[in-house]
Write an enzyme that holds these catalytic residues in place. Sequence first.
Site, PDB file in Angstrom:
ATOM      1  N   PRO A  82       0.827  -1.214   0.000  1.00 61.54           N
ATOM      2  CA  PRO A  82       0.000   0.000   0.000  1.00 61.54           C
ATOM      3  C   PRO A  82       0.859   1.260   0.000  1.00 61.54           C
ATOM      4  O   PRO A  82       1.866   1.348   0.718  1.00 61.54           O
ATOM      5  CB  PRO A  82      -0.806  -0.130   1.291  1.00 61.54           C
ATOM      6  CG  PRO A  82      -0.895  -1.599   1.525  1.00 61.54           C
ATOM      7  CD  PRO A  82       0.417  -2.157   1.053  1.00 61.54           C
ATOM      8  N   CYS A  83       0.438   2.235  -0.794  1.00 65.99           N
ATOM      9  CA  CYS A  83       1.279   3.417  -1.017  1.00 65.99           C
ATOM     10  C   CYS A  83       0.806   4.660  -0.277  1.00 65.99           C
ATOM     11  O   CYS A  83       1.469   5.696  -0.303  1.00 65.99           O
ATOM     12  CB  CYS A  83       1.328   3.732  -2.513  1.00 65.99           C
ATOM     13  SG  CYS A  83      -0.298   4.178  -3.220  1.00 65.99           S
ATOM     14  N   GLN A  84      -0.368   4.598   0.394  1.00 72.31           N
ATOM     15  CA  GLN A  84      -0.974   5.813   0.923  1.00 72.31           C
ATOM     16  C   GLN A  84      -0.053   6.595   1.854  1.00 72.31           C
ATOM     17  O   GLN A  84      -0.045   7.829   1.844  1.00 72.31           O
ATOM     18  CB  GLN A  84      -2.286   5.484   1.657  1.00 72.31           C
ATOM     19  CG  GLN A  84      -3.396   4.992   0.755  1.00 72.31           C
ATOM     20  CD  GLN A  84      -3.404   3.476   0.607  1.00 72.31           C
ATOM     21  OE1 GLN A  84      -2.371   2.827   0.689  1.00 72.31           O
ATOM     22  NE2 GLN A  84      -4.582   2.910   0.379  1.00 72.31           N
TER      23      GLN A  84
END
Length: 458
Positions: A82-84
């Site tokens: 996940p890149c958030q």
Amino acid sequence: MRTVSLFTGAGGLDWGFRSLGFNTVIGIDKKLDAAETFSRNFGIPISKGPLLKAGYYSVGDVSQSKLEAPIPPPAVLLGGPPCQDFSIMRGVDQERGGTQTLRGKLYLHFARYLAVLKPLAFVFENVPGLLSSNSGKDISTILEDFTNLHRLPEQWRRQYEAKPHQTPPPPEDLISEANRGDIPSYQIVFSDVVDASWHGVPQRRKRLLIIGFREDLPVRMDHILAIKEALAGSPALRKYPLTALEALEGTILPELREIYREIVSEYSGLFSGDDPVSDYLRLHKGKPNDPLFDQAIEEHEAVIRLLGWKGRSLTSAPSDAFPDGSHTPPREQEAVLARMKQIPPGENHKAVRGTEHEVEGRGFSLIYRRLHPLLPAYTVVAHGGGGTWGYHYRRSRSRLTNRERARLQSFPDTFWFEGKTSKVRSQIGEAVPPLLSLKIAEVMQSILEDVREAELTS
């Protein structure tokens, strides 16, 4: 050759490898709808829970996962955590926790499976914001952990003891590998940002790619240079990228004069001309009779044919042309429809400031942003309301369908999506563009075959 896929999603990163004959033996993601999409397209059954079984896509949390039984080292480990927490879309640096958050630490499980599975190579993908999060410390930490896996168990233990609420305990399989002294080392051969539009994707989408090979493999300097050259993309496409118009209408610019003139007529006085080729060259600072443009058009044609778009316009296609429901027109509020009629191609909510259609407190450039027909799309996002869905270049159209988003991401028309509209939107927006994954897979396959041949003849 076999691959193992972590944070698999709908399979954008896996698609290119599968297209070349790689066999995905394990996948895992928390989202059931993404697993169902992957299963439908890749023919892999689903297993519930975080236990990783050979031949299955597990629906579970990677941080809780472990192998059901040892498997031979795969050719490639794939994954994009996940890149958030790294993304610049989070706003100010204080809101980009990066590796200081539980979600940001998920990269550790990618490193864990490098140590446990011992793949010949790996491809790690994330957002360019990872380069700047925590003042550049995050990328340094990740690269150091990938290249010094033997230190990972001790570093993991120290983090857990110092901040147990922010770091999970070190997994048993990693400790076992460390105790056996059997953790491999990896050489990072590529760590840079790549724009998907350089490879024929009709979208400006920049991604950070980290690629490594096991140090015991005879990887040469010419292999490393081949990766850099391949991921630099096509010179023709870097100057003359595939456009949203070509992708959604299913053919190349010289064959779109009539349709382009219809679009221009909807925006009286806003376009400098009505010929798509002349206007495209002007927009991209090109010259008539440029051999690079001719080459680009040939490459546009090749992409359109490869992905099954040729002669298949999504603008005129009925919703039932795609039985998975991905082309069903969305329901929209009258206020949104009225607002979009006032926003020209390539512009966003700023075009209606000071009018009855103004939207307050909207700082992001993608809010109510309409596609420009002669440019690649802006980044297709996975989540968000308030004008983040993506909007068609035709004035008579507003929000894009999921199938239109899928084309802008370079999914082939044969790719079937499972799930509700919002879930499918997430699957598309979170994916690595399949066409980019194909370019990665091609150069990886070439090097791995070369390495195998070198080992057999040595």
